[in-house]
Design an enzyme around this catalytic site. Structure first.
Site, PDB file in Angstrom:
ATOM      1  CG  HIS A  90      -1.946  -1.052   1.288  1.00 42.43           C
ATOM      2  ND1 HIS A  90      -3.078  -1.140   0.394  1.00 42.43           N
ATOM      3  CD2 HIS A  90      -1.792  -2.251   1.993  1.00 42.43           C
ATOM      4  CE1 HIS A  90      -3.702  -2.381   0.674  1.00 42.43           C
ATOM      5  NE2 HIS A  90      -3.079  -2.837   1.766  1.00 42.43           N
ATOM      6  CG  HIS A 117       3.265   5.508   6.382  1.00 45.76           C
ATOM      7  ND1 HIS A 117       3.301   5.550   7.789  1.00 45.76           N
ATOM      8  CD2 HIS A 117       2.216   6.330   5.907  1.00 45.76           C
ATOM      9  CE1 HIS A 117       2.145   6.018   8.035  1.00 45.76           C
ATOM     10  NE2 HIS A 117       1.277   6.448   7.022  1.00 45.76           N
ATOM     11  CG  HIS A 119      -0.116   8.450   2.267  1.00 45.88           C
ATOM     12  ND1 HIS A 119      -1.011   7.372   2.526  1.00 45.88           N
ATOM     13  CD2 HIS A 119       0.307   8.560   3.643  1.00 45.88           C
ATOM     14  CE1 HIS A 119      -1.126   6.813   3.452  1.00 45.88           C
ATOM     15  NE2 HIS A 119      -0.489   7.568   4.481  1.00 45.88           N
ATOM     16  CG  HIS A 142       1.345  10.374   7.282  1.00 51.06           C
ATOM     17  ND1 HIS A 142       0.450   9.559   7.057  1.00 51.06           N
ATOM     18  CD2 HIS A 142       1.185  11.622   7.246  1.00 51.06           C
ATOM     19  CE1 HIS A 142      -0.422  10.576   6.236  1.00 51.06           C
ATOM     20  NE2 HIS A 142       0.036  11.556   6.531  1.00 51.06           N
ATOM     21  CB  THR A 225      -4.959   8.206   6.732  1.00 50.27           C
ATOM     22  OG1 THR A 225      -3.475   7.861   6.352  1.00 50.27           O
ATOM     23  CG2 THR A 225      -5.072   9.498   7.519  1.00 50.27           C
ATOM     24  CB  THR A 226      -4.737   2.705   6.208  1.00 56.23           C
ATOM     25  OG1 THR A 226      -3.856   2.515   7.154  1.00 56.23           O
ATOM     26  CG2 THR A 226      -3.811   3.411   4.985  1.00 56.23           C
TER      27      THR A 226
END
Length: 307
Positions: A90, A117, A119, A142, A225-226
């Site tokens: 992801h 991680h 995005h 993040h 957010t996941t």
């Protein structure tokens, strides 16, 4: 009877294209890959339909100044470590030693770093999760922290204020950011899902702006957010973006999801505030208001000049 066949077939195809327990980003969805897109994440985890979800759009004119949002104290952020960077299907994630900590900044406790991680969008296009006055940046970092008393993130998420995430935006620059060379180079070895490789000597400090450029930030209470979208996160969003070249940003889009598709647009759409208040630090500047102030001063000075 024949008139009923087509609607039944269409209904069957719709069912096939929407039913799955797996969650995914909108960019992953096809009838060949059945998964729950962000609007159906509550099917994967009911917490994703909560009232304090992340990310959000920060409307700067509606933020309130909070004198408690003093500058952060970063401890051991310059500690150099050798980590492992992984394509988790992801995103890319790097677990970090629990040595670096943050305190101050209006946080209720000291929090230790756990992992970071990112995005991103497509080939350097819009891809941040949070937006500022509707603007979506190319990418968002993040850095996830948990309260220092906890030993694992799962336990920390059971505390309403157990997790603190620092969010940083990226902007396109004409030149490459050499501090990111080791990470960008490592991405080429982990294009496949579940692949990982060693990350040469790196520190958290080298990834983010200098400490004196991090006094301007926004604060609100939100969630992961996941999925599972747990609402135990104190969010901090820094105004000062991190520069990366177009080629550096584009490299992230060369990664692959588990189904082999390009890993692009790995962001959850912004969520409703549902009455939450967003606060800003004393150093955070509302650009629109500043521009109006400068214009007013300039006009006043012009009017005061003798003819």
């Amino acid at each position: 009877m024949q008139h009923l066949i087509l609607p039944v077939l269409l209904a069957s195809l719709w069912t096939l294209c929407t039913g799955s327990a797996d969650w995914c980003y909108q960019s992953q969805f096809t009838c060949d890959h059945e998964c729950n897109t962000p609007d159906k994440w509550n099917h994967a985890n009911s917490d994703c339909s909560g009232k304090q979800q992340s990310p959000i759009n920060v409307v700067t004119r509606k933020t309130l100044p909070d004198e408690r949002l003093t500058p952060f104290k970063f401890n051991n952020y310059d500690h150099i470590f050798r980590g492992t960077i992984k394509n988790n299907g992801h995103s890319v994630q790097v677990n970090v030693p629990h040595l670096a900590t943050i305190s101050g900044g209006g946080l209720p406790d000291t929090y230790k770093a756990v992992q970071f991680h990112l995005h991103w969008g497509t080939d350097g296009g819009p891809g941040s999760e949070h937006t500022i006055d509707g603007e979506q940046y190319p990418m968002e970092l993040h850095i996830v922290h948990m309260r220092q008393e906890f030993s694992d993130l799962t336990t920390a998420l059971s505390d309403a204020e157990g997790v603190a995430v620092l969010g940083f935006f990226y902007e396109k620059s004409k030149s490459a950011n050499r501090k990111y060379d080791s990470m960008i180079s490592a991405l080429k070895s982990i294009t496949a899902a579940d692949a990982n490789t060693s990350l040469s000597s790196i520190s958290l400090a080298q990834l983010i702006p200098p400490e004196h450029n991090m006094t301007s930030f926004y604060r609100y209470k939100g969630s992961l957010t996941t999925p599972g979208c747990t609402e135990s996160v104190i969010w901090t969003l820094f105004e000062k973006p991190i520069p990366l070249s177009h080629d550096q940003l584009k490299t992230f889009s060369d990664l692959k999801f588990k189904d082999g598709k390009r890993m692009v647009s790995t962001f959850r759409p912004v969520q409703p505030l549902n009455g939450r208040q967003v606060y800003r630090s004393g150093g955070a500047v509302i650009l629109a208001s500043s521009a109006l102030l400068v214009a007013a001063i300039t006009m006043a000075m012009g009017l005061s000049q003798p003819n």
